[in-house]
Motif scaffolding. Structure first.
Motif, short mmCIF file in Angstrom:
data_model
loop_
_atom_site.label_atom_id
_atom_site.label_comp_id
_atom_site.label_asym_id
_atom_site.label_seq_id
_atom_site.Cartn_x
_atom_site.Cartn_y
_atom_site.Cartn_z
N HIS A 178 11.32 -4.31 -0.50
CA HIS A 178 10.02 -4.89 -0.13
C HIS A 178 9.47 -5.89 -1.15
N PHE A 179 9.97 -5.85 -2.37
CA PHE A 179 9.42 -6.73 -3.40
C PHE A 179 10.51 -7.53 -4.10
N ALA A 180 11.55 -7.88 -3.36
CA ALA A 180 12.64 -8.66 -3.95
C ALA A 180 12.15 -10.00 -4.46
N ASP A 181 11.13 -10.55 -3.82
CA ASP A 181 10.56 -11.84 -4.23
C ASP A 181 9.34 -11.69 -5.12
N GLU A 186 0.92 -11.34 -0.72
CA GLU A 186 1.65 -11.47 0.55
C GLU A 186 2.62 -10.31 0.77
N THR A 187 3.37 -9.94 -0.28
CA THR A 187 4.32 -8.84 -0.10
C THR A 187 3.60 -7.49 -0.05
N GLN A 203 -5.40 3.00 -4.02
CA GLN A 203 -4.49 1.87 -3.82
C GLN A 203 -5.28 0.57 -3.63
N SER A 204 -6.37 0.65 -2.86
CA SER A 204 -7.23 -0.53 -2.65
C SER A 204 -7.85 -0.99 -3.96
N GLN A 205 -8.29 -0.02 -4.79
CA GLN A 205 -8.88 -0.38 -6.09
C GLN A 205 -7.84 -1.05 -6.98
N TRP A 206 -6.61 -0.52 -6.96
CA TRP A 206 -5.56 -1.11 -7.79
C TRP A 206 -5.27 -2.54 -7.35
N MET A 207 -5.15 -2.79 -6.05
CA MET A 207 -4.88 -4.14 -5.56
C MET A 207 -6.04 -5.08 -5.86
N GLN A 208 -7.26 -4.57 -5.72
CA GLN A 208 -8.43 -5.40 -6.01
C GLN A 208 -8.49 -5.77 -7.49
N ARG A 209 -8.19 -4.80 -8.35
CA ARG A 209 -8.29 -5.04 -9.79
C ARG A 209 -7.22 -6.01 -10.28
N HIS A 210 -5.99 -5.87 -9.79
CA HIS A 210 -4.89 -6.65 -10.35
C HIS A 210 -4.52 -7.88 -9.52
N LEU A 215 -6.67 -5.96 0.63
CA LEU A 215 -5.49 -5.97 1.49
C LEU A 215 -5.43 -4.68 2.31
N THR A 216 -4.81 -4.76 3.48
CA THR A 216 -4.68 -3.60 4.37
C THR A 216 -3.22 -3.40 4.76
N PRO A 217 -2.41 -2.90 3.83
CA PRO A 217 -0.99 -2.68 4.15
C PRO A 217 -0.83 -1.54 5.13
N PRO A 218 0.32 -1.43 5.79
CA PRO A 218 0.59 -0.27 6.64
C PRO A 218 0.61 1.00 5.79
N LEU A 219 0.13 2.11 6.36
CA LEU A 219 -0.08 3.33 5.57
C LEU A 219 0.70 4.51 6.12
#
Length: 294
Positions: A178-181, A186-187, A203-210, A215-219
């Motif tokens: 999933h993160f080869a690139d 986006e990934t 997970q939302s806090q981590w994505m927001q901070r960094h 983002l709303t990935p599949p869960l």
């Protein structure tokens, strides 16, 4: 004056969820439990329990349970010095507390064991998200809580417990798929993530901070801290795990960080009733020692 045998019956029904299980806990018949609560309801002039599966307290019933918990904590201290006040084996108090699942699975039980071994008293643990455990205090359902909320709940005092450090982890195979690139907004938006429950925002806090993005990935939903770690190892998704639970998996390479060094620190606090109770003080000291040693 309140009938404390009736209060004990009310608290047991609320704790156990039914009149039958309360009767077993109190070593009496369900009829005796029902009669005690009925008499108490007549005395206070209010319905105290909503009969159902499970049985639940009304606001008036919850207030009386809070009072009974406080009195039990105080009487538990007397039992050590005045054992004649209660029959053999019945002098133990049960302290209700709320704690987040990650703390429970990583360090909090050390505090509970320390407290119980030194005092002989018991602890009833309610589990909720760290952003919501303080609500148990506000509702009067516990006497103390591990919470991320620093502002004191009315009638409580606060002690900092340091922070619980989280890292975003995934298996090497998941990273390659999933993160080869690279790990980018986006990934991240496309890669399956994990969530503990509907309240979980780590997970939302981590994505927001960094990444500064909502983002709303599949869960995939995994309501267990240990299950969370296993799900990450099996490639079910990526998720934020406390250091204490993933140190071994990271050391042996079964888990890696999405972004090395991109941590999320969640400050924790011990909020406890201002009730002048030596048992609550002893529990707080045990919690502080366990938090310092994690």
């Amino acid at each position: 004056m309140l009938d404390y045998a009736a209060l004990a019956a009310l608290a047991a029904v609320v704790r156990e969820g039914s009149f039958e299980r309360a009767a077993l806990a109190l070593h009496v018949t369900p009829s005796a439990v029902s009669q005690r609560i009925k008499a108490l309801e007549e005395k206070v002039g209010a319905v105290l329990v909503r009969r159902g599966q499970p049985a639940e307290p009304t606001p008036q019933g919850r207030a009386l349970c809070r009072h009974f918990d406080a009195v039990s904590a105080l009487e538990g201290e007397l039992a050590a010095d005045l054992p004649g006040l209660s029959p053999e084996g019945e002098g133990r108090a049960t302290i209700p507390v709320a704690v987040n699942a990650d703390s429970l699975d990583s360090w909090f039980l050390t505090a509970v064991a320390d407290f119980s071994q030194k005092t002989g008293h018991l602890v009833e643990i309610k589990v909720d998200d760290q952003d919501h455990t303080a609500e148990w205090l506000r509702r009067g359902e516990v006497l103390a809580a591990v919470t991320s909320q620093e502002k004191p709940v009315q009638g409580c005092r606060v002690k900092p417990l340091g922070s619980l450090t989280y890292r975003a982890n995934a298996s090497p195979d998941f990273m390659a798929q999933h993160f080869a690139d690279g790990v980018t907004p986006e990934t991240l938006a496309l890669a399956p993530s994990l969530a503990f429950n509907r309240k979980d925002r780590l997970q939302s806090q981590w994505m927001q901070r960094h990444f500064g993005a909502e983002l709303t990935p599949p869960l995939n939903w995994v309501p267990s801290p240990q299950g969370f770690v296993i799900a990450c190892r099996l490639g079910l998704g990526w998720g934020c795990n406390p250091d204490m639970l993933v140190a071994e998996a990271m050391a042996n390479g079964r888990l890696v960080e999405l972004v090395p060094g991109a941590i999320l620190d969640i400050p924790l606090f011990w909020q406890v009733s201002r009730l002048q109770s030596g048992l609550l003080t002893a529990l707080g000291e045990a919690v502080a020692r366990a938090a310092e040693g994690r």
